[in-house]
Design a protein around this motif. Structure first.
Motif, PDB file in Angstrom:
ATOM      1  N   ARG A  10      47.997  37.044  38.306  1.00  0.00           N
ATOM      2  CA  ARG A  10      48.104  36.351  39.594  1.00  0.00           C
ATOM      3  C   ARG A  10      48.926  35.077  39.478  1.00  0.00           C
ATOM      4  NH1 ARG A  10      43.888  37.096  43.598  1.00  0.00           N
ATOM      5  NH2 ARG A  10      45.233  35.696  44.743  1.00  0.00           N
ATOM      6  N   SER A  43      49.996  40.754  45.055  1.00  0.00           N
ATOM      7  CA  SER A  43      48.888  41.054  44.142  1.00  0.00           C
ATOM      8  C   SER A  43      47.912  42.040  44.774  1.00  0.00           C
ATOM      9  CB  SER A  43      48.163  39.778  43.731  1.00  0.00           C
ATOM     10  OG  SER A  43      47.427  39.238  44.803  1.00  0.00           O
ATOM     11  N   TYR A  44      47.710  41.943  46.073  1.00  0.00           N
ATOM     12  CA  TYR A  44      46.818  42.891  46.752  1.00  0.00           C
ATOM     13  C   TYR A  44      47.386  44.310  46.669  1.00  0.00           C
ATOM     14  CZ  TYR A  44      43.960  45.111  50.304  1.00  0.00           C
ATOM     15  OH  TYR A  44      43.114  45.965  50.968  1.00  0.00           O
ATOM     16  N   ARG A  51      42.324  44.346  39.161  1.00  0.00           N
ATOM     17  CA  ARG A  51      41.293  43.737  40.006  1.00  0.00           C
ATOM     18  C   ARG A  51      39.988  44.503  39.881  1.00  0.00           C
ATOM     19  NH1 ARG A  51      43.978  43.456  44.478  1.00  0.00           N
ATOM     20  NH2 ARG A  51      43.476  45.557  45.136  1.00  0.00           N
TER      21      ARG A  51
END
Length: 93
Positions: A10, A43-44, A51
Motif C-alpha cells: 500500500r 489497491s482495492y 488483503r
C-alpha cells in the motif's frame, strides 16, 4: 507477516501515485490527496489476495489472544480469599 507485506504494498502504491502525479504536473496540497485516493482505488482493485491473507492472519491472531486470555487464571486464590474476608466483615457491620 502478511500484514507487513500488505502494508508495504500500500505504501509503495502511494509512493508510485505521488511520483506519477508529480510528473504529470500536479503540485501543492492536492498532490498527496489525489495520490492517496488513486492508491486506495488501485489497491482495492489489485491487492485482493494480500488483503485476504492479512485479514486471515489478523483473525487468527485475535483468536489466539482470546484463547490465551480464556486459559489464563481469572483471579488469584489469595485475592479471592481476601475478597471473601472483606465481604464477611462488611456483612457483619
Amino acid at each position: 507477516m502478511p500484514l507487513v507485506i500488505y502494508s508495504l504494498l500500500r505504501v509503495a502504491l502511494v509512493a508510485a501515485a505521488l511520483g506519477v502525479l508529480y510528473l504529470v504536473g500536479l503540485r501543492g496540497w492536492l498532490l498527496p490527496v489525489v495520490a492517496v485516493l488513486v492508491a486506495l482505488a488501485v489497491s482495492y482493485l489489485t491487492l485482493g489476495k494480500p488483503r485476504d491473507a492479512a485479514t486471515q492472519w489478523m483473525a487468527g491472531r485475535a483468536e489466539r489472544r482470546a484463547a490465551a486470555r480464556a486459559a489464563a487464571p481469572k483471579i488469584d486464590a489469595d485475592a479471592a480469599h481476601e475478597d471473601a474476608e472483606v465481604d464477611e466483615k462488611l456483612r457483619a457491620d
